[in-house]
Design a protein around this motif. Structure first.
Motif, mmCIF file in Angstrom:
data_model
loop_
_atom_site.group_PDB
_atom_site.id
_atom_site.type_symbol
_atom_site.label_atom_id
_atom_site.label_comp_id
_atom_site.label_asym_id
_atom_site.label_seq_id
_atom_site.Cartn_x
_atom_site.Cartn_y
_atom_site.Cartn_z
ATOM 1 N N LEU A 102 0.808 -1.222 0.000
ATOM 2 C CA LEU A 102 0.000 0.000 0.000
ATOM 3 C C LEU A 102 0.841 1.271 0.000
ATOM 4 O O LEU A 102 0.319 2.370 0.070
ATOM 5 N N TYR A 103 2.144 1.104 -0.052
ATOM 6 C CA TYR A 103 3.011 2.272 -0.025
ATOM 7 C C TYR A 103 3.944 2.202 -1.228
ATOM 8 O O TYR A 103 4.603 1.185 -1.440
ATOM 9 N N ARG A 104 3.987 3.286 -2.020
ATOM 10 C CA ARG A 104 4.789 3.269 -3.249
ATOM 11 C C ARG A 104 5.858 4.357 -3.272
ATOM 12 O O ARG A 104 6.426 4.653 -4.316
ATOM 13 N N ALA A 145 7.151 6.392 10.414
ATOM 14 C CA ALA A 145 6.667 5.030 10.678
ATOM 15 C C ALA A 145 7.634 4.323 11.619
ATOM 16 O O ALA A 145 8.218 3.292 11.287
ATOM 17 N N LEU A 146 7.798 4.914 12.797
ATOM 18 C CA LEU A 146 8.691 4.319 13.797
ATOM 19 C C LEU A 146 7.840 3.578 14.824
ATOM 20 O O LEU A 146 6.633 3.770 14.884
ATOM 21 N N ILE A 173 1.996 7.478 10.853
ATOM 22 C CA ILE A 173 1.036 6.393 10.639
ATOM 23 C C ILE A 173 0.042 6.385 11.805
ATOM 24 O O ILE A 173 0.404 6.690 12.942
ATOM 25 N N ALA A 174 -1.217 6.037 11.508
ATOM 26 C CA ALA A 174 -2.242 5.992 12.548
ATOM 27 C C ALA A 174 -1.865 4.925 13.566
ATOM 28 O O ALA A 174 -1.271 3.907 13.218
ATOM 29 N N ARG A 175 -2.202 5.197 14.802
ATOM 30 C CA ARG A 175 -1.813 4.258 15.856
ATOM 31 C C ARG A 175 -2.817 3.119 15.987
ATOM 32 O O ARG A 175 -3.451 2.949 17.007
ATOM 33 N N ILE A 195 -1.143 3.034 7.555
ATOM 34 C CA ILE A 195 -0.488 3.905 6.560
ATOM 35 C C ILE A 195 -1.554 4.742 5.853
ATOM 36 O O ILE A 195 -1.401 5.957 5.683
ATOM 37 N N GLU A 196 -2.647 4.089 5.463
ATOM 38 C CA GLU A 196 -3.717 4.812 4.764
ATOM 39 C C GLU A 196 -4.356 5.875 5.648
ATOM 40 O O GLU A 196 -4.761 6.923 5.167
#
Ligand SMILES: [Zn+2]
Length: 207
Positions: A102-104, A145-146, A173-175, A195-196
């Motif tokens: 989902l990540y490019r 994104a840690l 990124i959402a938790r 991620i979205e």
């Protein structure tokens, strides 16, 4: 377990295996004896492969990901979105995020997290060149994104402050992942969703 009375050579092999993470003395002995039972060619190939790995592996000069060349396959891929960078701790998180499909965008691998307790400061990580990359590569968004640990939080904030003067959107990124969970172990759907559903980092900090 000391084998010194029996064989110094075996002891040395056991010590080598026991030096690896997650390998206790018993497993180390089992592995050493396993190798002894194999064809010599097997063991020679095994150690030669490790030598080649250690001698020839590179760190991508752009994103610091592990790479066979000066630039990694992700940085070399013209199909990737070059307006976004995802900041991660290590190649383990790169692999986890890649698995979501989902990540490019591109990556920036820090090589660790800021951890004053362990004596790891910002200077010990690949942080200095991040603002440079953002400016030179015309990055529009940096996605944090840690892992959701204290070290992850400290590092997020540090990166945010570093990029604050620049004209770049900093998101996180959402938790969806519960606090303390390592990103690497999150399942693909949860990680993909987080991620979205990323949010602006500034909305997550109290001023
Ligand atoms: Zn790279």
């Amino acid at each position: 377990m000391t084998l010194n009375n029996y064989s110094h050579l075996l002891q040395k092999a056991v010590d080598a295996f026991a030096g690896l993470p997650g390998i206790g003395r018993k497993s180390a002995l089992r592995l050493a004896l396993f190798l002894l039972r194999q064809d010599r060619d097997f063991t020679h190939q095994f150690t030669a492969d490790l030598d080649t790995f250690i001698d020839e592996i590179h760190f991508c000069e752009k994103c610091h990901n592990i790479s066979d060349d000066t630039l990694c396959t992700i940085c070399k891929d013209p199909q990737r979105d070059d307006s976004i960078l995802c900041v991660v701790e290590s190649i383990r998180e790169v692999l986890a995020i890649e698995r979501t499909g989902l990540y490019r965008g591109g990556y920036h691998v820090l090589g660790g997290l800021v951890s004053p307790m362990d004596g790891i400061g910002p200077d010990d990580l690949f942080l200095d060149d991040l603002p440079d990359r953002v400016q030179k590569e015309g990055i529009k968004e940096v996605l944090l994104a840690l892992s959701t640990t204290m070290e992850g939080d400290t590092t997020n904030f540090y990166v945010y402050r570093l990029l604050e003067p620049l004209d770049v959107r900093v998101t996180i990124i959402a938790r969806g992942i519960s606090v303390g969970d390592e990103l690497e172990y999150a399942d693909e759907i949860t990680l993909g969703r987080s991620i979205e559903n990323r949010v602006d980092f500034s909305s997550t900090i109290k001023r």
